[in-house]
Design a protein around this motif. Structure first.
Motif, PDB file in Angstrom:
ATOM      1  N   GLU B 433      16.591  39.021  21.625  1.00 41.14           N
ATOM      2  CA  GLU B 433      16.322  37.582  21.672  1.00 41.14           C
ATOM      3  C   GLU B 433      15.890  37.129  23.060  1.00 41.14           C
ATOM      4  OE1 GLU B 433      19.122  36.077  17.987  1.00 41.14           O
ATOM      5  OE2 GLU B 433      19.848  35.819  20.032  1.00 41.14           O
ATOM      6  N   GLN B 434      16.488  37.751  24.084  1.00 41.35           N
ATOM      7  CA  GLN B 434      16.079  37.379  25.440  1.00 41.35           C
ATOM      8  C   GLN B 434      14.635  37.804  25.735  1.00 41.35           C
ATOM      9  OE1 GLN B 434      19.266  38.854  27.863  1.00 41.35           O
ATOM     10  NE2 GLN B 434      20.218  36.855  28.001  1.00 41.35           N
ATOM     11  N   HIS B 435      14.143  38.761  24.946  1.00 42.33           N
ATOM     12  CA  HIS B 435      12.749  39.180  25.108  1.00 42.33           C
ATOM     13  C   HIS B 435      11.834  38.409  24.148  1.00 42.33           C
ATOM     14  CE1 HIS B 435      14.463  42.473  27.413  1.00 42.33           C
ATOM     15  NE2 HIS B 435      13.264  42.717  27.865  1.00 42.33           N
ATOM     16  N   GLY B 436      12.382  37.385  23.523  1.00 46.80           N
ATOM     17  CA  GLY B 436      11.575  36.561  22.618  1.00 46.80           C
ATOM     18  C   GLY B 436      11.362  37.180  21.254  1.00 46.80           C
ATOM     19  N   GLY B 437      12.197  38.155  20.891  1.00 48.02           N
ATOM     20  CA  GLY B 437      12.022  38.833  19.609  1.00 48.02           C
ATOM     21  C   GLY B 437      13.085  38.461  18.603  1.00 48.02           C
ATOM     22  N   VAL B 438      13.017  39.111  17.443  1.00 46.83           N
ATOM     23  CA  VAL B 438      14.044  38.909  16.414  1.00 46.83           C
ATOM     24  C   VAL B 438      14.483  40.272  15.878  1.00 46.83           C
ATOM     25  CG1 VAL B 438      13.501  36.617  15.539  1.00 46.83           C
ATOM     26  CG2 VAL B 438      12.200  38.559  14.721  1.00 46.83           C
ATOM     27  N   ILE B 439      15.719  40.304  15.368  1.00 45.25           N
ATOM     28  CA  ILE B 439      16.227  41.536  14.778  1.00 45.25           C
ATOM     29  C   ILE B 439      16.866  41.208  13.451  1.00 45.25           C
ATOM     30  CG2 ILE B 439      18.414  41.359  16.076  1.00 45.25           C
ATOM     31  CD1 ILE B 439      18.297  44.525  16.044  1.00 45.25           C
ATOM     32  N   ASN B 440      16.760  42.147  12.514  1.00 48.01           N
ATOM     33  CA  ASN B 440      17.403  41.934  11.213  1.00 48.01           C
ATOM     34  C   ASN B 440      17.715  43.271  10.570  1.00 48.01           C
ATOM     35  OD1 ASN B 440      18.460  40.360   9.163  1.00 48.01           O
ATOM     36  ND2 ASN B 440      16.716  38.965   9.255  1.00 48.01           N
ATOM     37  N   VAL B 441      18.397  43.209   9.427  1.00 48.63           N
ATOM     38  CA  VAL B 441      18.760  44.445   8.754  1.00 48.63           C
ATOM     39  C   VAL B 441      18.631  44.281   7.244  1.00 48.63           C
ATOM     40  CG1 VAL B 441      21.227  43.867   8.673  1.00 48.63           C
ATOM     41  CG2 VAL B 441      20.539  46.255   8.603  1.00 48.63           C
ATOM     42  N   GLU B 442      18.162  45.391   6.624  1.00 52.43           N
ATOM     43  CA  GLU B 442      18.179  45.455   5.163  1.00 52.43           C
ATOM     44  C   GLU B 442      19.074  46.643   4.847  1.00 52.43           C
ATOM     45  OE1 GLU B 442      14.128  46.066   3.978  1.00 52.43           O
ATOM     46  OE2 GLU B 442      13.531  44.109   4.776  1.00 52.43           O
ATOM     47  N   SER B 443      19.909  46.516   3.832  1.00 57.01           N
ATOM     48  CA  SER B 443      20.830  47.616   3.598  1.00 57.01           C
ATOM     49  C   SER B 443      21.347  47.625   2.168  1.00 57.01           C
ATOM     50  CB  SER B 443      22.003  47.506   4.576  1.00 57.01           C
ATOM     51  OG  SER B 443      22.870  48.585   4.394  1.00 57.01           O
ATOM     52  N   THR B 444      21.584  48.825   1.660  1.00 59.22           N
ATOM     53  CA  THR B 444      22.229  48.973   0.357  1.00 59.22           C
ATOM     54  C   THR B 444      23.449  49.847   0.562  1.00 59.22           C
ATOM     55  OG1 THR B 444      20.001  48.994  -0.555  1.00 59.22           O
ATOM     56  CG2 THR B 444      21.800  49.553  -2.066  1.00 59.22           C
ATOM     57  N   LEU B 445      24.580  49.354   0.118  1.00 60.20           N
ATOM     58  CA  LEU B 445      25.834  50.069   0.320  1.00 60.20           C
ATOM     59  C   LEU B 445      25.757  51.455  -0.311  1.00 60.20           C
ATOM     60  CD1 LEU B 445      28.597  49.600   1.590  1.00 60.20           C
ATOM     61  CD2 LEU B 445      29.442  48.857  -0.622  1.00 60.20           C
ATOM     62  N   GLY B 446      26.061  52.450   0.482  1.00 66.95           N
ATOM     63  CA  GLY B 446      26.060  53.827  -0.019  1.00 66.95           C
ATOM     64  C   GLY B 446      24.701  54.499   0.041  1.00 66.95           C
ATOM     65  N   LYS B 447      23.640  53.724   0.276  1.00 69.27           N
ATOM     66  CA  LYS B 447      22.294  54.329   0.278  1.00 69.27           C
ATOM     67  C   LYS B 447      21.656  54.360   1.662  1.00 69.27           C
ATOM     68  CE  LYS B 447      20.964  54.075  -4.425  1.00 69.27           C
ATOM     69  NZ  LYS B 447      20.146  53.464  -5.443  1.00 69.27           N
ATOM     70  N   GLY B 448      22.053  53.439   2.520  1.00 64.67           N
ATOM     71  CA  GLY B 448      21.498  53.448   3.866  1.00 64.67           C
ATOM     72  C   GLY B 448      21.100  52.075   4.371  1.00 64.67           C
ATOM     73  N   SER B 449      20.711  52.042   5.634  1.00 64.03           N
ATOM     74  CA  SER B 449      20.346  50.774   6.269  1.00 64.03           C
ATOM     75  C   SER B 449      18.992  50.890   6.947  1.00 64.03           C
ATOM     76  CB  SER B 449      21.372  50.394   7.339  1.00 64.03           C
ATOM     77  OG  SER B 449      22.653  50.357   6.785  1.00 64.03           O
ATOM     78  N   LYS B 450      18.345  49.754   7.099  1.00 66.19           N
ATOM     79  CA  LYS B 450      17.072  49.709   7.812  1.00 66.19           C
ATOM     80  C   LYS B 450      17.152  48.550   8.795  1.00 66.19           C
ATOM     81  CE  LYS B 450      12.313  48.903   6.517  1.00 66.19           C
ATOM     82  NZ  LYS B 450      11.464  48.842   5.322  1.00 66.19           N
ATOM     83  N   PHE B 451      17.287  48.876  10.073  1.00 60.58           N
ATOM     84  CA  PHE B 451      17.290  47.853  11.109  1.00 60.58           C
ATOM     85  C   PHE B 451      15.857  47.684  11.592  1.00 60.58           C
ATOM     86  CE2 PHE B 451      21.660  46.814  12.127  1.00 60.58           C
ATOM     87  CZ  PHE B 451      22.352  47.826  11.463  1.00 60.58           C
ATOM     88  N   TYR B 452      15.418  46.464  11.769  1.00 61.12           N
ATOM     89  CA  TYR B 452      14.091  46.289  12.343  1.00 61.12           C
ATOM     90  C   TYR B 452      14.087  45.178  13.372  1.00 61.12           C
ATOM     91  CZ  TYR B 452      13.751  42.800   8.614  1.00 61.12           C
ATOM     92  OH  TYR B 452      13.976  41.751   7.773  1.00 61.12           O
ATOM     93  N   TYR B 453      13.335  45.424  14.429  1.00 61.94           N
ATOM     94  CA  TYR B 453      13.168  44.358  15.418  1.00 61.94           C
ATOM     95  C   TYR B 453      11.698  44.135  15.733  1.00 61.94           C
ATOM     96  CZ  TYR B 453      12.944  47.885  19.262  1.00 61.94           C
ATOM     97  OH  TYR B 453      12.613  48.916  20.087  1.00 61.94           O
ATOM     98  N   ILE B 454      11.407  42.900  16.096  1.00 61.04           N
ATOM     99  CA  ILE B 454      10.019  42.522  16.409  1.00 61.04           C
ATOM    100  C   ILE B 454      10.004  41.994  17.845  1.00 61.04           C
ATOM    101  CG2 ILE B 454       8.144  40.931  15.835  1.00 61.04           C
ATOM    102  CD1 ILE B 454       9.270  40.868  12.977  1.00 61.04           C
ATOM    103  N   LEU B 455       9.101  42.528  18.647  1.00 64.10           N
ATOM    104  CA  LEU B 455       8.967  42.029  20.023  1.00 64.10           C
ATOM    105  C   LEU B 455       7.543  41.520  20.228  1.00 64.10           C
ATOM    106  CD1 LEU B 455      10.731  44.757  22.199  1.00 64.10           C
ATOM    107  CD2 LEU B 455      11.503  42.425  21.795  1.00 64.10           C
ATOM    108  N   PRO B 456       7.405  40.391  20.915  1.00 65.34           N
ATOM    109  CA  PRO B 456       6.044  39.883  21.147  1.00 65.34           C
ATOM    110  C   PRO B 456       5.267  40.782  22.116  1.00 65.34           C
ATOM    111  CG  PRO B 456       7.662  38.496  22.245  1.00 65.34           C
ATOM    112  CD  PRO B 456       8.438  39.501  21.458  1.00 65.34           C
ATOM    113  N   LYS B 457       3.976  40.953  21.796  1.00 69.48           N
ATOM    114  CA  LYS B 457       3.130  41.788  22.667  1.00 69.48           C
ATOM    115  C   LYS B 457       2.651  40.975  23.858  1.00 69.48           C
ATOM    116  CE  LYS B 457       0.164  43.544  19.619  1.00 69.48           C
ATOM    117  NZ  LYS B 457      -0.806  44.377  18.921  1.00 69.48           N
ATOM    118  N   PHE B 458       2.370  41.657  24.927  1.00 69.70           N
ATOM    119  CA  PHE B 458       1.815  41.031  26.123  1.00 69.70           C
ATOM    120  C   PHE B 458       0.328  40.807  25.901  1.00 69.70           C
ATOM    121  CE2 PHE B 458       0.028  41.897  30.488  1.00 69.70           C
ATOM    122  CZ  PHE B 458       0.359  40.651  30.997  1.00 69.70           C
ATOM    123  N   SER B 459      -0.122  39.564  26.085  1.00 68.69           N
ATOM    124  CA  SER B 459      -1.557  39.349  25.877  1.00 68.69           C
ATOM    125  C   SER B 459      -2.158  38.745  27.126  1.00 68.69           C
ATOM    126  CB  SER B 459      -1.779  38.426  24.695  1.00 68.69           C
ATOM    127  OG  SER B 459      -0.988  37.265  24.858  1.00 68.69           O
TER     128      SER B 459
END
Lengths: 135, 459
Positions: B433-459
């Motif tokens: 968040e301090q880098h201006g991004g967001v993080i979240n998670v998708e997950s199914t109990l017993g099957k696994g998790s998927k963490f993803y984060y998005i960071l803004p690119k330098f333009s």
């Protein structure tokens, strides 16, 4: 190994005992100092082959200052230095970043406290090997 | 000082809002005039009306020019770069712009009414809108001044027509229109004037009292917020100090225990062995916890992140390299799929490396032996998307939102894995968040998790 002398500077005597034991057990000779001034004195009298310096002693950056002072003495310009740190501690210094600027932190490696025997020995061996390669 | 800054920001935004409303008003006046003339066949002095529209547009342009000279809204709300003198100056200048806008509006409304039937025009009570806005935004003194101006303009409008001082522009409906000349009816004019005066003063009194109460309340809230922030700062400094001291003791204890636990001095007595191992393990966990606590406290105290542009691919590959040994220990297959030319991100590359490694290590921790972990990175138009997917334990559905909270640990992992601190993911989230991004998670109990984060690119 017997001819390698290590200068250890830390203001915590309990930590010095632990590190000294690990090093001596591995065959290194250890000279210990408890502050910046003593460290500099021992450096000149004992002529060590490597220095391990605590960062925060009386002052929050004593270790940095000592490292810079050592590198300014021509004879010890190339002395390998390992910083003993509490990286995530109060100063918030990022060591990887700090070490990329040799004027700011002229150290070869850093070890985060608490000290693990294997990590410590491995780091010392790496630093000494790198120094030998340069020669 | 912050309350003044917030007030500046609020007034500036309101001023912009008034400008936007005025553009809409200009458009509506033009459309209504066209409809009135060509659909309802009511004769109007069109030239006069369009002239007023032109003057309104001019007023808007002048207002925009004034606001631009004061600065952008971001600059006005910046506490760091704005010295108190400038904040005060900005306040006076923004208020001047609002006063200018309300006064011009009152004059132009009078002119518009003059060209469209004066006292006979049902929209004569539009004065109220401007005075209501003034009551909320300006001081009581300024509002009453505008009210008096509005009152005089109204009187001039109706009585200049009544005494035929100026030519009268009425509303004429076709040829069959029965001209009853209400503007010449003394009773009608007086009745409207009295109603106008009474309504306008009551309205301003009510609106400005409510406005003042709201303003005082807002100031109190801001004051309370500032006090809370100050206390939070003291608390953070306290936590930092205490934790740092505790960490010093723990470092000495753990370093001494590690000498015994590593058996470098020889094998341990069987009777003592268990005690040493337990003590070492618990110290190790305590050190880990204290370290995370220090980290999150420092992050909380940081207002923004300093850093340099860095290549995201290099950081992701380094994170994989740093964590591969941990994955191999559990025979977990760690793979990556990183798009070429991913992009440059600005910030603290060591923090991003650390949190990416932490996410992988987390996946390793909560995935069974022989499992799979995949790091995937794709470039988007303005951002970089990084996902770390595992086929591990997963997170219960109702806990997904909580796992980024400090000290929270998933109910299904607490018993299996003891050494989690419950702070790790809070640190990851804070850094992102301090880098201006967001993080979240998708997950199914017993099957696994998927963490993803998005960071803004330098333009």
């Amino acid at each position: 190994m017997a001819n390698i002398k290590i200068l250890l500077v830390d203001d915590d005597p309990d930590l010095i005992i632990a590190v000294q034991t690990i090093l001596e057990n591995k065959g290194y000779e250890v000279v210990a100092a408890y502050n910046k001034k003593e460290g500099l004195e021992l450096l000149l009298t004992e002529k060590p082959d490597l220095a391990i310096l605590d960062v925060m002693m009386e002052g929050t950056h004593d270790g940095f200052e000592l490292a810079r002072a050592i590198k300014q003495i021509p004879e010890y310009e190339k002395l390998p230095i390992i910083m003993l740190t509490s990286v995530d501690s109060i100063t918030g210094v990022n060591f990887k970043a700090a070490m990329s600027d040799p004027n700011w932190l002229p150290a070869d490696e850093y070890i985060d406290k608490p000290v693990e025997p294997n990590d410590l020995i491995e780091t010392i061996e790496q630093v000494l090997a790198a120094k030998a390669d340069k020669r | 000082m912050r309350d003044v800054l917030n007030r500046n920001r609020r007034l500036y935004l309101r001023s912009l809002w008034m400008i936007n409303l005025r553009w809409i008003a200009i458009l509506l006046v033009a459309i209504i005039t066209l409809i009135t003339v060509y659909y309802f066949r009511i004769e109007l002095y069109e030239r006069g009306i369009y002239f007023v529209c032109l003057l309104l547009a001019l007023e808007n342009m002048v207002s925009v020019f004034f606001l631009r000279r004061i600065g952008k809204v971001k600059e006005i709300a910046n506490l760091v770069n704005n010295p108190p003198k400038k904040i005060k100056q900005d306040y006076i200048r923004i208020k001047r712009t609002i006063n200018f806008q309300i006064l011009s509006d009152l004059f132009l409304l009078t002119l518009l009414l003059y060209y469209t039937g004066g006292v006979e025009n049902p929209f004569v009570f539009f004065y109220f809108f401007h005075l209501a806005i003034a009551s909320v935004l300006l001081s009581q003194k300024e509002t009453y001044m505008h009210t008096v101006v509005a009152f005089f303009l109204f009187v001039i409008l109706v009585y200049s027509a009544y005494f035929e001082v100026l030519p009268y522009y009425g509303l004429h409906i076709n040829k069959e229109f029965v001209d009853i000349h209400l503007y010449k009816d003394s009773y009608f004019v007086l009745k409207n004037t009295v109603t106008f005066v009474a309504t306008v003063f009551i309205l301003v009194y009510l609106a400005s009292s409510i406005g003042r109460k709201l303003q005082t309340q807002e100031e109190k809230y801001i004051e309370a917020l500032e006090k809370l922030e100050e206390k939070d700062k003291i608390k953070n400094e306290y936590v930092l100090r205490v934790t740092h001291d505790v960490k010093g003791h723990l470092a000495a204890i753990q370093s001494n225990l590690s000498v015994l636990n590593s058996r470098i001095l020889g094998p341990l007595d069987e009777k003592h062995e268990g005690f040493i191992e337990r003590a070492y393990k618990r110290t190790f966990m305590a050190t880990h916890f204290v370290r995370d606590l220090l980290k999150i406290t420092r992050l909380r105290m940081m207002e923004s992140v300093e850093g340099q542009p860095f290549d995201m691919i290099r950081i992701l590959l380094q994170a994989i390299k740093d964590t591969r040994a941990n994955a191999e220990e559990k025979n977990i297959e760690l793979t990556e799929e990183i798009e070429e030319d991913l992009g440059i991100v600005v910030g603290d590359e060591f923090s991003i490396l650390e949190i990416t490694s932490n996410l992988i290590l987390n996946a390793v921790k909560y995935t069974n032996e022989n499992g799979r972990i995949k790091l995937k990175a794709i470039k988007m138009r303005d951002d970089v998307l990084v996902t770390i997917q595992d086929n591990g334990l997963g997170i219960p559905e109702d806990e997904k939102d909580k796992i980024f909270e400090e000290f929270y640990r998933g109910s299904n992992v607490k018993k299996i894995i003891e050494d989690g601190t419950g702070i790790g993911l809070a640190i990851v989230k804070k850094v992102i968040e301090q880098h201006g991004g967001v993080i979240n998670v998708e997950s199914t109990l017993g099957k696994g998790s998927k963490f993803y984060y998005i960071l803004p690119k330098f333009s």
